[in-house]
Design a protein around this motif. Sequence first.
Motif, PDB file in Angstrom:
ATOM      1  N   GLY A  93     -47.663   8.187  10.968  1.00 35.62           N
ATOM      2  CA  GLY A  93     -48.257   6.853  10.989  1.00 35.62           C
ATOM      3  C   GLY A  93     -47.393   5.897  11.780  1.00 35.62           C
ATOM      4  O   GLY A  93     -46.191   6.125  11.978  1.00 35.62           O
ATOM      5  N   LYS A  94     -48.007   4.842  12.253  1.00 38.35           N
ATOM      6  CA  LYS A  94     -47.285   3.785  12.960  1.00 38.35           C
ATOM      7  C   LYS A  94     -46.033   3.391  12.185  1.00 38.35           C
ATOM      8  O   LYS A  94     -46.115   3.121  10.987  1.00 38.35           O
ATOM      9  N   ARG A  95     -44.907   3.375  12.894  1.00 39.67           N
ATOM     10  CA  ARG A  95     -43.604   3.007  12.323  1.00 39.67           C
ATOM     11  C   ARG A  95     -43.094   3.978  11.266  1.00 39.67           C
ATOM     12  O   ARG A  95     -42.154   3.672  10.538  1.00 39.67           O
ATOM     13  N   ARG A 115     -45.244   4.839  19.361  1.00 39.81           N
ATOM     14  CA  ARG A 115     -45.703   4.719  17.974  1.00 39.81           C
ATOM     15  C   ARG A 115     -44.707   3.941  17.115  1.00 39.81           C
ATOM     16  O   ARG A 115     -44.886   3.840  15.909  1.00 39.81           O
ATOM     17  N   GLU A 116     -43.647   3.434  17.741  1.00 39.18           N
ATOM     18  CA  GLU A 116     -42.643   2.621  17.036  1.00 39.18           C
ATOM     19  C   GLU A 116     -42.051   3.351  15.847  1.00 39.18           C
ATOM     20  O   GLU A 116     -41.825   2.779  14.773  1.00 39.18           O
TER      21      GLU A 116
ATOM     22  N   LYS B  94     -46.298  -6.393  23.968  1.00 43.75           N
ATOM     23  CA  LYS B  94     -46.812  -5.883  22.698  1.00 43.75           C
ATOM     24  C   LYS B  94     -47.515  -7.013  21.937  1.00 43.75           C
ATOM     25  O   LYS B  94     -46.966  -8.089  21.756  1.00 43.75           O
ATOM     26  N   GLU B 116     -51.533  -2.626  20.866  1.00 43.60           N
ATOM     27  CA  GLU B 116     -51.879  -3.566  19.789  1.00 43.60           C
ATOM     28  C   GLU B 116     -52.238  -4.949  20.338  1.00 43.60           C
ATOM     29  O   GLU B 116     -51.880  -5.978  19.778  1.00 43.60           O
ATOM     30  N   ASP B 410     -54.661   2.774  11.112  1.00 44.32           N
ATOM     31  CA  ASP B 410     -53.753   3.381  10.144  1.00 44.32           C
ATOM     32  C   ASP B 410     -53.995   2.922   8.705  1.00 44.32           C
ATOM     33  O   ASP B 410     -53.314   3.357   7.797  1.00 44.32           O
TER      34      ASP B 410
END
Lengths: 484, 484
Positions: A93-95, A115-116, B94, B116, B410
């Motif tokens: 998942g993101k982060r 995806r950070e 971003k 994003e 997400d």
Amino acid sequence: MGNLYKELKEYEQSDFYPFHMPGHKRHMQTMPMNHSYQIDITEIDGFDNLHHAEGVLQLAMQRAAKLYQSDETYFLVNGSTGGILSAISAVVGKRGKLLLARNSHKSAFNAVLLRELEPIFIYPELEEEFSISGGIRSEDVADALAKHSDIQAVFITSPTYDGIVSDVESIAKIVHDRGIPLIVDEAHGAHFGFHPFFPQNSVHCKADIVIHSVHKTLPALTQSALLHVNGEIVDRGKLHKYLSIYQTSSPSYVLMASVDECISILEKGRELLFTQLQDNLEEFHRASHVLKNIRILGQEVIGHAGIKDIDKGKIVISVKDTTINGQQMNQILLREYHLQMEMAAPDYVLAIVTIMDTREGLHRLSGALMEIDKKIKKNLNPVDTGNLLENHMGFMKNTELKRRLYETQDGETEQVLLLESRSRVSCEFVYLYPPGIPILVPGEVIQDTFLALILNYRQQGFSIFGPVDDSLQTIRVIKELFYN
Amino acid sequence: MGNLYKELKEYEQSDFYPFHMPGHKRHMQTMPMNHSYQIDITEIDGFDNLHHAEGVLQLAMQRAAKLYQSDETYFLVNGSTGGILSAISAVVGKRGKLLLARNSHKSAFNAVLLRELEPIFIYPELEEEFSISGGIRSEDVADALAKHSDIQAVFITSPTYDGIVSDVESIAKIVHDRGIPLIVDEAHGAHFGFHPFFPQNSVHCKADIVIHSVHKTLPALTQSALLHVNGEIVDRGKLHKYLSIYQTSSPSYVLMASVDECISILEKGRELLFTQLQDNLEEFHRASHVLKNIRILGQEVIGHAGIKDIDKGKIVISVKDTTINGQQMNQILLREYHLQMEMAAPDYVLAIVTIMDTREGLHRLSGALMEIDKKIKKNLNPVDTGNLLENHMGFMKNTELKRRLYETQDGETEQVLLLESRSRVSCEFVYLYPPGIPILVPGEVIQDTFLALILNYRQQGFSIFGPVDDSLQTIRVIKELFYN
């Protein structure tokens, strides 16, 4: 005729022998598909759609899945790069947190960036005899997972560029005990699993996603690859979504047909082709027994430094502790013998050998090595390689991520002289290409050991890439200063 | 031999004539590069590195830049997709704001998702005579920029898939007044600017980044493209960074050589080739004057609906207000005449004509149209097309982004029946392919008009893509309910 095509054609007609990718070795006798424009079409009636396959492409991908015994297989047209970006994006998942082998290809780090993610690094051991990077130990994976209960996926590379195979089966068990997926970048091992002379592939070892650069070690065109999915952990809808984000909506039928041709060749001829390859390689190794100064990496390294097995399709020709270094060896093979290696490392050169290589090609190589071996000497006090890989791997293990990779991308940054960049936090990757494994990652602190390493590599003639400033006189760092 | 290659080869030997991409039309007499494996190598000595070009590839890209008169040009091997992802990622920070033409390719929306971004949409007008999507008006761009002072870049598509050209020069002026960059997806107009019979290209019109799918309308292999950069607004370091993220580290020399061949063909032969194309097209249009029911889109639409110009390389063959629809027309041309069109729309079919088309090919098309024209009739009360495009464009203009695209990816989501998805917020794209322009974007509310539209398209036999559920019985939506 354009210059590029002209030069490519002239090169093809020369006597230079390719001990490098692509795995088809331009060996036309066995490659029936001798066309490009004639078979280059688009998604017209009857020719399916890669991103929504339900016809001829679906059937082709199902045949590939059957051959590799995977649940599902996708053709990739943006190389393993597209597969790696998609795999990581789909499962973390993101982060989120990713357990990532530090000796992975830069595309894995790019996925972390996009995806950070928070990467938790694991490191291969150093195999000291040959100064090569070893395997990833399953204990190290277990330890990291125990320490970070919120890791969402594990990403490792096996085999390495040099052919070092980790114990994927054990690692998969440990990873699955946590209910998370294991991604194996097996880009360099698409030929695994077809013959007992080679290791089993990671599909067989129960990895959830396996990425194969078919062009690297099998007869398929450059830029083509496969992604296999297995088991129930990976959300295939998400994976499919990312594959259609990171790959062109106009995929090349020439590339896709070349993958399909490669699958056909393996379906029909793998037994014979791999047995021939085994014969050729065994003959090469027998001939190499007379070498006194040059050493060929062999099974003696198995069991050390996390090395479960080696890929015999990669010949690591070591000149460690001799009077020449890897770069010099590479130049001698190229200029004097017209043998083009895949890569030169500080202490060795790497030859890639596939089912498309000829006995004559390997004779040329062993003949060249015997001649060179007589001209060089042992040198027990080598100065110029200076334990470069040991320093390299030591540096990577001692770095610390001061910022996550993505945090260095949009904030305040400045361009400073490399020689004045000590203690600053890099915004850029720095890597040797090949193999394209980052030495420095955005967010890491630039240390003296790093600077010494880079100067040493440069002195030895290696190509260093990553920073916008190609000459690497300067590097982009974040403005904020850290004192520690 | 694999099935895919076999079928491609059989197709090549058939008498089906390609009025579709790729632009080389498999026309081998003029394409000298008739190889694939033989010229497929990797980054060995002397053959440069696409991501760090300083030799033969740099020279090739400089020749392309010279031809298009751009400051700098990159070869792309992951299609225009890779160029669009890179361009948007490089110029908008971003979570920044992007002014985005709603009729753009899904890769632009994917860039919005990955980065994003907050998209501000602008819409083309409807050209009612032919039921096609018009151009983007410069006034609309100016209004949006006045309303949102924090927009960081503007992205438009010109020409459209149908050949509609917007006033890029005026738009560029407006955008530059704000000191921000204009990206033009000119994927369908790589042939612009070489001959007065065709519009000027967007490099000439001062766009900062222009993306050209050379494979679409010029003789280059599928999946190859160009990205041009101009002026000082775009940070080229960032652009270069993203190009090496979204594109494979193993780019195909076959694809790159085909771009280089294409540039050579244009350098030497553009005058003659485009004059021949003009002659062929003018002859086609003269022959088409006798058509009574079928109409061919021509210059009469210029000046309406934001249409600055049209691309005469695209033949929009309209069956609007006749007794057949676009899908039926497409089937007749394919089955009875072996003429494969690029696309069928509700009211027309689209033929792509390039410098590689033959006079005979166009004769076959005009002959077929004359025959079909006699068999169909005017129908002034058409029921089954039902103003589909008007509804389509009307729906798009009336949607509202309840959530930004990335916010739907997400969080908590559920899979619901399409027919029960009214008022829910979609997590998925829904689009027709071709052309791959999203009808519904993640974050948008599913309305009755959308459901009616989808049912109507499906009834007419269009392929609808996007959702994980390929059959589109279900769609993924966010769990949260909205009442309005």
